[in-house]
Design a protein around this motif. Sequence first.
Motif, PDB file in Angstrom:
ATOM      1  N   ARG A 185       0.849  -1.174   0.000  1.00 46.95           N
ATOM      2  CA  ARG A 185       0.000   0.000   0.000  1.00 46.95           C
ATOM      3  C   ARG A 185       0.895   1.238   0.000  1.00 46.95           C
ATOM      4  N   LEU A 186       0.273   2.368  -0.306  1.00 43.99           N
ATOM      5  CA  LEU A 186       1.074   3.581  -0.461  1.00 43.99           C
ATOM      6  C   LEU A 186       1.751   3.989   0.844  1.00 43.99           C
ATOM      7  N   HIS A 187       1.049   3.783   1.953  1.00 45.20           N
ATOM      8  CA  HIS A 187       1.670   4.195   3.219  1.00 45.20           C
ATOM      9  C   HIS A 187       2.838   3.299   3.600  1.00 45.20           C
ATOM     10  N   GLN A 188       3.008   2.157   2.903  1.00 43.36           N
ATOM     11  CA  GLN A 188       4.133   1.278   3.184  1.00 43.36           C
ATOM     12  C   GLN A 188       5.380   1.663   2.392  1.00 43.36           C
ATOM     13  N   MET A 244       7.186   9.967  -4.846  1.00 48.32           N
ATOM     14  CA  MET A 244       7.574   8.576  -5.061  1.00 48.32           C
ATOM     15  C   MET A 244       8.131   8.428  -6.472  1.00 48.32           C
ATOM     16  N   PRO A 245       9.338   7.888  -6.625  1.00 53.14           N
ATOM     17  CA  PRO A 245       9.898   7.730  -7.970  1.00 53.14           C
ATOM     18  C   PRO A 245       9.160   6.651  -8.743  1.00 53.14           C
ATOM     19  N   SER A 246       9.266   6.770 -10.041  1.00 45.86           N
ATOM     20  CA  SER A 246       8.609   5.771 -10.900  1.00 45.86           C
ATOM     21  C   SER A 246       9.365   4.461 -10.930  1.00 45.86           C
ATOM     22  N   ILE A 305      11.425  -4.585   3.236  1.00 49.53           N
ATOM     23  CA  ILE A 305      11.761  -5.221   4.511  1.00 49.53           C
ATOM     24  C   ILE A 305      10.523  -5.226   5.390  1.00 49.53           C
ATOM     25  N   ASN A 306      10.452  -6.223   6.214  1.00 46.37           N
ATOM     26  CA  ASN A 306       9.324  -6.378   7.129  1.00 46.37           C
ATOM     27  C   ASN A 306       9.406  -5.309   8.216  1.00 46.37           C
TER      28      ASN A 306
END
Length: 1845
Positions: free
Chosen positions: A1550-1553, A1562-1564, A1572-1573
């Motif tokens: 998701r975006l918030h991740q 955010m780069p393409s 990473i977890n």
Amino acid sequence: MAEENTASVGEQAESTDTVSQEATEGCDTEHSVLQQDGEEESENQLSADKYYSYEALHSRPVIIPDSEIPEDLLHLSHSFGYDSGRRANLQLLDERTLIFIAGNLLVLLDVSTREQRYLRSCSGGGVGSITTHPRKEFFVVAEKGNQPNIIVYEYPTLRPYRILRGGTEKAYSFVAFNRDGSLLASLGSAPDYMLTLWNWRQEEVMLSCKAISQEVYRVSFSPYNPGLLTSSGSAHIKFWKMANTVTGHKLQGLIGHFGKTAATDIEGYVELPDGKVVSGSDWGNLLLWDGNSIKVEICRKEGRSCHAGMVQPFALEDGQLMTIGSDGVVRVWDFESIDSADSNNDIGRFEMEPMNELVVGHNVCLTSVVKSSLPDSFNWFAQDSSGAIWKLDLSFTFTAPDPECLFSFHAGAIQGLDVSKKSHLMATTALDRSVKVFDFLAKRELTSSRFSQGGTALSWAPPLVNQSGGLLVTGFEDGVVRLLELYDPQRLHVVAGRGHKGDAKLRLKQAFKPHNAPVTAVAYDRNGSILATGSSDCTVFFFTIGEKYNPIGFVHVPGPVQGLQWSPHSHSENRLLILCQSGHVVEVQSPDPEAEKLTKTFKLPNMLHRSFKFRSIKSRIKREEKIAIRQAIKEKKIKEREERLKELKQPDAAQVEEEEEEEEEEELPPIYIPDPPSPLYCGFYSQPGQFWLSMGDYDAGFLYHCKFSEKQDEDPDQRQDEPFDFRLVHNADNDPIRSVTFSSDRQLLFCGMHSGSIRVYPLQSGDESLTSMQAYWSLSVHDNQYGYLRHICCSHDDQFVLTAGDDGNIFSFSCLPPDKLQQGLKKKAKVPSPRLGLENELLAQDIEDPAAYSIETAKQELEKDRLRQEAELKIAEKHKKLAELQKKFKQVLDINQSLPEHVRLKREELQLDPSFNEYAERVKSQQVMEVRKQFVWEQERCQIALTKLQDWFRDSLEANVVTVAAIRTDYRVSTYRVLVLSEASTKLSHHSALSQPDGHRDAARERRKSKAELSKDSSTLKGKEVMCPPVARPATIKLGDRQVERLRKAAEKAEQARAKLEKRKQEWAQLYAEKPDENWEDPQVVQAIQEAKENIGDLKLKSAKDFTVPKHLRTNAEKKRRELRDLELKIREKQTEMNRRILALRDSKVHLVSQLRAKAQQLQRVQQRLASHLHRPPPVLPIILPEETPEKRLQYNRATLERYRVLREHRFKTMQQEEQEGTISLLEQLEKEMKGEKENEEEEKGESDKEWTPDVSSTVSREESETSLEQGEEPSEMEEELQQEEEIRLLYEQDYLLEQMETLVCQFDAELLLLRHQKLQLDWQLKLADLHQLTLYQELLLLVESERREDTLQEKLNGLIKEENSITLKLEECNEQLELKQREIANLQESEKALFSTFERFLKENKFEEFLTKVFKKKVKRITKKEKTKNEEDELDSDEDDDSDDDDEEDYESDTEEEEAAVDNSVCPPGCEPEWLEYILQLRESRLDLEELLAEENKNVEALKKECDTLIKKVTAVKSSWQAVEDELELVNREKQQKMNELDVVVPLRLHQIEFVINGSMPSDLSQALVINRAELDRLQERIKQLPMEITQQRELYSQACQQHARLLHDRKDMKAKIQVLEKQCNELMLNKFGRLVDLEALQMLSGNRRLEELKQEKLLREAAYAKEIKQWDAKVEEARDRLNEATKANTECLRSTITFINQQRELEHKLNAMQKEMGSQFQDHRRLTDQEEIHRLQELVKKQSQQAEALRREIGLLSRKGGHILLSGQVALPSLAPLPSPIHTTSNSKQEPGRLVLPRNQAPLPPLAPLPTHKDSTNTSKSGPGHLPKQLEAQNSPSSQGAN
């Protein structure tokens, strides 16, 4: 009486107490005993007359402080039970007194008088085990509890003598003395299972270690070897040894290996004299253990077991092994046969038969036996786990008495207990199938009865039911209830005139079976008119009370019945409170006995009842307590803060307030509801509709006050009711209340606890809410672990309290002291008198068959029989009609017969043609056969097609796809299509991974070790043979008896010493084997270092080019296949679980539809009775869709098949289509028709219901209207009011039904919506799993590509590793041989140095040193054995070789001619003794031998060095090859990893991740991002904070380790210095005692030397022979003396005549001189010179003769002293030499003693060598022995000599 005995025991122990208070305090519980100084040990020694106080030690009741409850609230009266299931619960103190454990008591039972004395547990936690001293002077009580003690009591004073502390944590399971009673062994139970050896007289722990990590039953010392012990238990046996090590004594255990034999629990065993052990087994055979393995399994002939069930060997006496078993038989076996038993087959069994056997009885299970203490007694006392104590005579003679049962008790837990309401009688029952009645006033058992099943419940009928008080109601485990009458048989003769034995007797009055499961409770109502019985089959049955008990009916309850209680008289209604184990409580109204009897079943319909389901509130109580405490603390802080603010009155006060408010509060405990619910243990009424409950497990610790809810229409299983009040039970969180009873005035509440203790709460009168339940009195009585006190009762007069627990013990307590109790009561209880006519009544019929029908089942069977009879009656009516028709037909025949003959019909005309019938039958059978033949192929084809279709479409799926639809919404949820697992997926393809070779290094090392020892022994033996050549042994001489006996004893003593030394060597070897290497490191430290190396440092990412795949992370195709399979199984598991939930929802919908239809019918009935304007529209009823039940598509019947056939025929007639299309359309048409028919049936059914209901209502309304019309009156106000009331009720029912239907539908839709949401989440997870599965499959394809190459490299690598291991082993073996050879060379060099030093000492101050040195160092060519054999082989060689050899020999001889000329071995220079030369020659031979051995060993060393060099080169080459293969394999793994890194892995984010942001966006391209977890990232960040702390801790640990290391080094240095001092002291002691250092082990192992005894005997024989010979020589000496005297006289005469002649000669010479003076002077000088020479010669001759005579006298004197050795002054004796060959040169000196070598004066003695052998003739080397005259005397005495003179 028993209480008096207890008091006397305490007083006696207190009067003899001499122990201070300090001695009773705790001691150190550590089990390591350090060595202390002698003074400290003497101070800590306990005196033999020191005792403890029993009154100060034993446990007492627990009383709440300031409660004013007396300590002696209850007094122990008697114990009626016996814990027969406890192991070893029977010991013998003397011939009359037995002791056993009863809960928290130790019972001392007098066998003859049956009196009991008691000792209480000192810890209050119970008693774990008991044992007695071998001399019966003491007995041991090992207790249970936290840090329990072992108390040693003196007998018979019963004073505590010693207290052993710190042996275990929780409880002792077994204790045992050794044979002499000096040591005590104890076993702890869980959790530590500690084995401890005690010096019990000094209260010291000698040795201690953990026995094993599972239950241990028994431990014992070996009676034959005090250093050996054996323990056994659950599936194990262990053999122990007390070993002496460097650090002291230690216990070393060796676990027994069962091998091929199945593992078994071992209850008993016997140690054999030779160290073997015989143990029992579960299946009844004996196991013979040799070492730690089973040598053989012993059974009876034909494979029969030694015993049926568990077997225990218990004694070995007089060559006989005795065993007991659970079959109640004692058998005796031959010890010799068992000891020498060996299996002759592959099974490992040895078959033999017992010598004797004794059958004790049926239903007897012997578990332990103890022998009588009387000498030569064969009496044994046996513990029977079936509840008895037996006395056995095991002499196995014809006069031996039969086994005697001394005492009988209940076996196992007491299931029922109740007391008489009119007398001091008590009845009990248990699962041992017995019912017993006790007189607890007289402390004895009155009677006992046995039945076919075990008892589970018991109640004594109240006086309202039975005035005499002699009726018992007992429930049994098969569901049978028996009424038992108790009466005094002694009073029967008053009625009937006959006498009977016994004080009481039980008689069966009635037996009935209301239940099909165990009866758990019985209860009489308060009026004595109804009996209720409850069972674990969830039913309660009611019976009317009378002369016979008749059934009323039964009700179902939600759970198994735990207890029953009728409401007391204070309640207005007679109700029954039913307590269920599941937490449900049900209250039912008392049934009406006069109600109409039911015909089909006994189930009571419409029984008014209320129910309650307990919901836990304990977590909420704890939460509220926490909140209250927190609130109190907060208020206290507020007050303190206000006071502080008042004191400060400064602006900083606000800041202080803010800081205090910032304190965080702790989290409150969560609300917890246990699942499954806690069990209900007991309960009782408080007020009408209210009751108290005691719960177990999590909800223990409180009494809960509950009441029934007003909402009783809800489902009891779904409703959750909570208590409205509670009472805290102190210290009962893990000790719930199991049973409750009140005194008759309800002033005392008696509670039986889970831990087996009694609690007594004083209450105020009328306190139904238990507000006064605060203080209590508590006493531990039953076993604290398993003695749950489930039954507690008060006597009818409240003078006694009786308890019964699950440990089988029954105790009676009196509320008055024993003296007052005896004054106020009779000596025994009154037994009820028998009824009149009792002896004439027949015995009631008992129910003994466990499979017998219950009352309800019997009634149902009667109903079935009634229906069957009705069917038979109908059949009989049909038969009757047929008979009537036959009769009519017969009348027709008669009428036909009466007609005229021309009109009369013949008999054949009245019947069908029989041939037609036969023909029709034949045609039909032929057609059937033809049709079958025609359809055989079609049938087979269809069958195969059907099988294929089923395999592909049905069998491949676990279940059909089911779709469940919502009712009000369009939501649907479907099951997953789960395929059946194929064999390929269930069985992984076996891909054998190449394993690393072991190389068998251990075996190779053992072989090298054995070879090294052999070579060492051979070299030592060879050295001994070189230095000490064997001595020729003379012929054996017969010895005397005493000498032979002395030799035998000496040999035995030496053998014992040798065995002891060998054992000590083995112990030392084992100790040294256990000693860690100097380079040893802790495995945990090594593992930590390895983990640090793997996880700390510059770790490369997998995507890095230089990443090296660790070995534990390497994968292959096999591992990847396994990973794929595991993932598939997990996916399948999730899908199956979801399918199960969806199917459960479908089933609930089916149930809901049926419920809605039923409620719709009820609604229709209600609306039909309402006016139409009051009708509310009913909801649309849901239907079950076809996709919700797809399995019904395949269901069909004959009508469906017939309809399909009709449709198919019709279709063939009307339409010409293909078969397949036709079939599909036919199936669809058939489905539609069947669906329509089903709907029509449902509509018709609904219409019929509608039609039926209005008929009734219309009939009623019609009747009412007709009545009103006939009367012509208007309805009255009462009738109108009733109509309105009826209308209101119907409206309420309509609304209620509609609301219920709406609620059910909404609830179902909500459940479906929730399940749909969960399924969507699962779909998302399964999609991720599918993506992961795809990735794994791609990785598998990559791994399969490189699998063959990797396997080839791995196989090559394994071969190189194996080769390297073998070469390394050879190299190690070669190095060991090289070290061994070097040690041998060093030994030879030391021997050579010793030889040279010996030679130098011998040459000290010797004038022939130069000559002897040349002899010693002379080079001599020696012929070895090999050369001799070669010479023999070379005899056939050519002459040229012989010539060359001769030339070589000549050359060698020419080279040594000069040395031989200078040194001649055979020529001894003048003055040199021949013995010296012989000794030097012997030393030279030894030197040459050593030189040859050194040369040979040097050659071997050179060869071994060359071999080692070769092996090192090979190892280097193999390592280089191995490294190359390893590198290539690493390259393959790296390539695999790189290829796997190139695979795409889908990770949904998701975006918030996404936190990879550049310039706020955010780069393409996210290829440079790292996934990473979040938990792993948080862990790494937390790890950064933890690392400084860990570094600090590691530094501290390192400093501590350094300090410990320095301390250990210092201790090691001190120990080495101490060892050196001790060795010096030992050497000094040996020098003082023996004069030199000796080998003590060799000295201890010196046995009788037969050779020495033979020599002594030979000495005696020779002395006798020599004495005889000396007598002969004495006679010869006398004769020689006589001859000497005569010769002396003759010589004297000759001398006289010589003197005369000399005188005459002188005269003549004088005359001649005078005459010659006249002659010429030329001859005078010459004659004078000649005469003077002659005179001088004669004078010398005389001197020599006188010296010879003197020597002869001395020799005669020497012989007269029998060979005594006398040396001349200044001469030193020559030391003994090694054995020499026969001397070449014999001594000729007449002055030397025979057989004695004499050295010249001032000559040092020769160094000592091996002793010389005794020469056969010690006098043959001297010619001057007795009887031989010197040659000079013989020549002098000869006639020629005399004549010459």
